[in-house]
Design an enzyme around this catalytic site. Structure first.
Site, PDB file in Angstrom:
ATOM      1  N   ARG A  21     -18.628 -88.436  48.209  1.00 43.07           N
ATOM      2  CA  ARG A  21     -19.706 -88.695  47.262  1.00 43.07           C
ATOM      3  C   ARG A  21     -19.461 -87.989  45.935  1.00 43.07           C
ATOM      4  O   ARG A  21     -19.056 -86.829  45.903  1.00 43.07           O
ATOM      5  CB  ARG A  21     -21.049 -88.259  47.858  1.00 43.07           C
ATOM      6  CG  ARG A  21     -21.391 -89.019  49.137  1.00 43.07           C
ATOM      7  CD  ARG A  21     -22.604 -88.437  49.825  1.00 43.07           C
ATOM      8  NE  ARG A  21     -22.784 -89.024  51.143  1.00 43.07           N
ATOM      9  CZ  ARG A  21     -23.777 -89.836  51.494  1.00 43.07           C
ATOM     10  NH1 ARG A  21     -24.662 -90.177  50.588  1.00 43.07           N
ATOM     11  NH2 ARG A  21     -23.866 -90.307  52.712  1.00 43.07           N
ATOM     12  N   SER A 137     -38.017 -89.376  70.243  1.00 45.98           N
ATOM     13  CA  SER A 137     -37.624 -89.558  68.849  1.00 45.98           C
ATOM     14  C   SER A 137     -37.001 -90.931  68.632  1.00 45.98           C
ATOM     15  O   SER A 137     -36.085 -91.336  69.365  1.00 45.98           O
ATOM     16  CB  SER A 137     -36.620 -88.462  68.463  1.00 45.98           C
ATOM     17  OG  SER A 137     -36.141 -88.633  67.152  1.00 45.98           O
ATOM     18  N   THR A 245     -44.083 -86.535  51.352  1.00 45.77           N
ATOM     19  CA  THR A 245     -43.339 -85.891  50.280  1.00 45.77           C
ATOM     20  C   THR A 245     -44.065 -86.046  48.957  1.00 45.77           C
ATOM     21  O   THR A 245     -44.826 -86.994  48.763  1.00 45.77           O
ATOM     22  CB  THR A 245     -41.930 -86.492  50.163  1.00 45.77           C
ATOM     23  OG1 THR A 245     -41.198 -85.790  49.143  1.00 45.77           O
ATOM     24  CG2 THR A 245     -41.976 -87.969  49.786  1.00 45.77           C
ATOM     25  N   LYS A 248     -41.196 -88.505  45.907  1.00 47.43           N
ATOM     26  CA  LYS A 248     -40.847 -89.927  45.807  1.00 47.43           C
ATOM     27  C   LYS A 248     -41.932 -90.654  45.009  1.00 47.43           C
ATOM     28  O   LYS A 248     -41.933 -90.583  43.788  1.00 47.43           O
ATOM     29  CB  LYS A 248     -40.599 -90.497  47.199  1.00 47.43           C
ATOM     30  CG  LYS A 248     -39.346 -89.892  47.848  1.00 47.43           C
ATOM     31  CD  LYS A 248     -39.036 -90.454  49.203  1.00 47.43           C
ATOM     32  CE  LYS A 248     -37.668 -90.012  49.712  1.00 47.43           C
ATOM     33  NZ  LYS A 248     -37.518 -88.550  49.888  1.00 47.43           N
ATOM     34  N   THR A 277     -40.003 -68.678  52.548  1.00 49.46           N
ATOM     35  CA  THR A 277     -39.563 -69.447  51.383  1.00 49.46           C
ATOM     36  C   THR A 277     -40.498 -69.209  50.214  1.00 49.46           C
ATOM     37  O   THR A 277     -41.728 -69.246  50.378  1.00 49.46           O
ATOM     38  CB  THR A 277     -39.535 -70.960  51.704  1.00 49.46           C
ATOM     39  OG1 THR A 277     -38.620 -71.195  52.760  1.00 49.46           O
ATOM     40  CG2 THR A 277     -39.097 -71.767  50.498  1.00 49.46           C
ATOM     41  N   THR A 278     -39.949 -68.976  49.044  1.00 49.92           N
ATOM     42  CA  THR A 278     -40.767 -68.836  47.841  1.00 49.92           C
ATOM     43  C   THR A 278     -41.616 -70.088  47.652  1.00 49.92           C
ATOM     44  O   THR A 278     -41.140 -71.209  47.834  1.00 49.92           O
ATOM     45  CB  THR A 278     -39.870 -68.625  46.602  1.00 49.92           C
ATOM     46  OG1 THR A 278     -39.162 -67.392  46.758  1.00 49.92           O
ATOM     47  CG2 THR A 278     -40.690 -68.567  45.322  1.00 49.92           C
TER      48      THR A 278
END
Length: 405
Positions: A21, A137, A245, A248, A277-278
């Site tokens: 990529r 799943s 999310t 998007k 996590t910040t």
């Protein structure tokens, strides 16, 4: 041990498979989406049209969003200043979580720095906390969901994609007293098909299972207020956990879950991916908040989005190009070879100023390589005509297959 050679050989293996990529160095132009400037094409930046953005509605360029982010930047500064537990919870986070809970009709919501983290952290935490949990799943689930399930250490069964009979077969064969969690997506972003959410919830009810629904490619885009396919189908209240999310359709950055207060509190208290996590920048939270509020009351963007997707599918089919069947806004065009897929993408970018990334393994199965187009409200008829003409010319030049598969 020649460490450098090991890494070089690993990259060479990817190159030989035709799936190495290369990032396109582009600058989005405010107010001119889907146009952008490309910086990796020599001395001068060149204009291109972006056809593969996940900013589905162009909300990352919307004046309401930009104004809200400017205001928050002036009010709060750039960063959150810490984790949510240590000085990092800003009022914008609180407001955004309230707005997200309301969007999905849930009691509570929790923000993460990305959709990947929200999936990995939540699935690994919830399944780990349920003694003897079995996770079911869908075989097409996103890598972040797979990783979360793996990290939970729970027993898992993979059911054939959207195959209700196979899912029930697995549920029926399991210990009836074991905790169960069914994990699946609403819109599958590479094929563009949609899960039968209500029917999966029926099975969950029948076998006393929880449900985990990834709506990342649907929030903002479906439902009267943008709550996703689960809102459109009036089944959001039946889903245990809805994940989404902010990066998007809402056009900003971040991920989230919505669920009961108790479940959200458990993830908040136990998930390492959240605790250590910040926090998301308040500027990003303010932009996402403005975007969600706008799309809750405005349906025009969703209507235009669906119209553009339908029109592109029709034009590609009329041009005898191998557009793959899709019931959603995703428009995949089949190629079936990684090298050819990269070649087509390079020709479109370098000769026509059309940017669409090749989709190769491991994102899709080998032999199903494709180009994935994401038309939005701002892709007008002129750029659509240019795209279809360019694809027709490239297909003829390379003598590519016109049939799908």
């Amino acid at each position: 041990m020649d460490y450098k050679k090991i890494f070089a050989d690993a990259i060479e293996a990817v190159r030989k498979e035709g799936r190495y990529r290369v990032f396109a160095d582009i600058s989005r132009e405010r107010g001119n989406f889907p146009r952008a400037l490309r910086h990796d094409a020599g001395d001068n930046a060149r204009a291109i049209t972006v056809w593969c953005s996940n900013d589905y509605l162009g909300m990352g360029q919307h004046p309401v969003v930009i104004e809200a982010m400017h205001k928050a930047l002036d009010e709060t500064g750039a960063g959150a200043g810490g984790t949510r537990n240590i000085a990092g919870t800003n009022h914008y986070h609180v407001l955004l979580e309230q707005e997200l809970a309301d969007l999905h009709g849930k009691e509570a919501a929790l923000l993460f720095t990305s959709g990947y983290i929200s999936n990995e952290a939540t699935l690994s935490t919830v399944a780990k906390l349920l003694p003897g949990c079995i996770v079911y799943s869908d075989e097409m689930n996103h890598a972040s969901m797979i990783q979360g399930i793996r990290n939970s250490g729970a027993k898992k069964h993979i059911f054939r994609h959207n195959d209700l009979a196979h899912l029930e077969e697995l549920l029926k064969a399991s210990d009836p007293d074991a905790p169960k969690l069914i994990a699946f997506e609403s819109v599958y972003s590479m094929d563009g098909d949609i899960a039968p959410i209500g029917a999966i919830c029926d099975l969950a009810d029948k076998y006393n299972a929880m449900t985990y629904l990834d709506e990342v490619h649907a929030v903002g885009l479906y439902g009267k207020r943008g709550g996703g396919v689960s809102e459109r189908d009036n089944v959001a209240d039946r889903v245990t956990i809805i994940e989404g999310t902010l990066g998007k359709a809402f056009g900003v950055m971040g991920g989230y879950i919505t669920a009961s207060k108790a479940l959200v509190d458990v993830v908040r208290s136990y998930a390492s991916g959240f605790i250590f996590t910040t926090a998301l920048s308040p500027v990003l939270a303010a932009g996402a908040l403005a975007s969600i509020r706008h799309l809750k009351s405005s349906e025009s963007e969703r209507a235009q989005h669906q119209e553009r997707a339908a029109k592109l599918k029709a034009r590609l089919a009329a041009a005898n190009l191998p557009v793959m069947e899709s019931e959603s806004h995703i428009v995949p065009v089949f190629i079936g070879d990684p090298v050819l897929c990269k070649d087509v993408s390079d020709i479109l970018l370098n000769e026509y100023g059309i940017y669409v990334q090749p989709i190769n393994y491991p994102t899709v199965a080998r032999g199903t390589e494709r180009l994935r187009f994401t038309p939005g409200p701002l892709h007008d008829d002129n750029v659509m005509d240019t795209l279809v003409d360019a694809l027709s010319e490239v297909w003829a030049r390379l003598n590519l297959k016109r049939a799908v598969g």
